[in-house]
Design a protein around this motif. Sequence first.
Motif, PDB file in Angstrom:
ATOM      1  N   GLY A  90       0.970 -15.134  14.876  1.00  0.00           N
ATOM      2  CA  GLY A  90       0.447 -16.462  14.604  1.00  0.00           C
ATOM      3  C   GLY A  90      -0.461 -16.489  13.397  1.00  0.00           C
ATOM      4  O   GLY A  90      -1.113 -15.496  13.058  1.00  0.00           O
ATOM      5  N   CYS A 146      -2.457 -18.274  17.612  1.00  0.00           N
ATOM      6  CA  CYS A 146      -2.509 -16.817  17.718  1.00  0.00           C
ATOM      7  C   CYS A 146      -2.121 -16.467  19.149  1.00  0.00           C
ATOM      8  O   CYS A 146      -2.864 -16.773  20.086  1.00  0.00           O
ATOM      9  N   VAL A 178       0.820  -9.247  18.868  1.00  0.00           N
ATOM     10  CA  VAL A 178       0.089 -10.469  18.493  1.00  0.00           C
ATOM     11  C   VAL A 178       0.775 -11.147  17.310  1.00  0.00           C
ATOM     12  O   VAL A 178       1.255 -10.489  16.392  1.00  0.00           O
ATOM     13  N   GLU A 206       6.201 -18.168  16.365  1.00  0.00           N
ATOM     14  CA  GLU A 206       5.214 -19.014  15.703  1.00  0.00           C
ATOM     15  C   GLU A 206       5.565 -20.492  15.788  1.00  0.00           C
ATOM     16  O   GLU A 206       4.755 -21.338  15.394  1.00  0.00           O
ATOM     17  N   CYS A 224      -4.320 -15.411  13.603  1.00  0.00           N
ATOM     18  CA  CYS A 224      -4.705 -14.050  13.996  1.00  0.00           C
ATOM     19  C   CYS A 224      -5.448 -13.334  12.876  1.00  0.00           C
ATOM     20  O   CYS A 224      -6.286 -12.466  13.137  1.00  0.00           O
ATOM     21  N   SER A 225      -5.155 -13.696  11.634  1.00  0.00           N
ATOM     22  CA  SER A 225      -5.814 -13.051  10.493  1.00  0.00           C
ATOM     23  C   SER A 225      -7.297 -13.389  10.421  1.00  0.00           C
ATOM     24  O   SER A 225      -8.055 -12.735   9.701  1.00  0.00           O
TER      25      SER A 225
END
Length: 227
Positions: A68, A204, A66, A193, A71-72
Amino acid sequence: MKKLRVAGIGITAVAALSLAACGTDEPASSGSGATNAPAPAPTSEMAPPMPAPAAGGAGVTTNADVFGPACSQLPQGNEPGSLDSMGPQPVASAASTNPLLTKLVAAVKATNLVDTLNSQEAITVFAPADPAFAELGDAKFTELAGKPDELAPILQYHVVAKRYDAKGLEAAGGSLESLNTAGGPLKIEGSGENMTVNGAKVLCGNIPTKNATVFVIDKVMMPGTNQ
């Protein structure tokens, strides 16, 4: 409302193979102090080689793939909407717990596509994040939600009938056909990205679910407006 027609692609399981011990049929040579020789240990010449593990299938990803900036924002651990939580679920069910995709989930429900998406074998979904739908405006979104025959082709334009990961998208030649074939091809540019789909940035990517790889994007892609 148009129906999704997706060819299923099976995901191959890993096969296990047991090695059989080998003995000797020849007696040990006689002589002073001679004893029976122990059976030789199995070697690669005496048993079939162990097959390489079967691939999980084209486009199948893991949490480690994963990428991007958004995503966090996903929950961690086994919380609903986390990678661990979404992975075992079919795509529509997984999306319903993803905090980035509440508007998309509402749109899928409005067009009665939940079961249709969940039943597919292997697909790629470009999922507009909530701010992407916000750009349409609440009035437009409400209007579309009330007209499933108009909304369904838009959602179909975000689904590809084959499972791709990011590398697979790059290798696809820059152009993919969505389920809404009348909407024109999807144009893939960049990588990682910096990847875009019809100009929409990947926020993401490579999100794994049971039957799909998901790429959260920052725009709602309209059929016939390939950028």
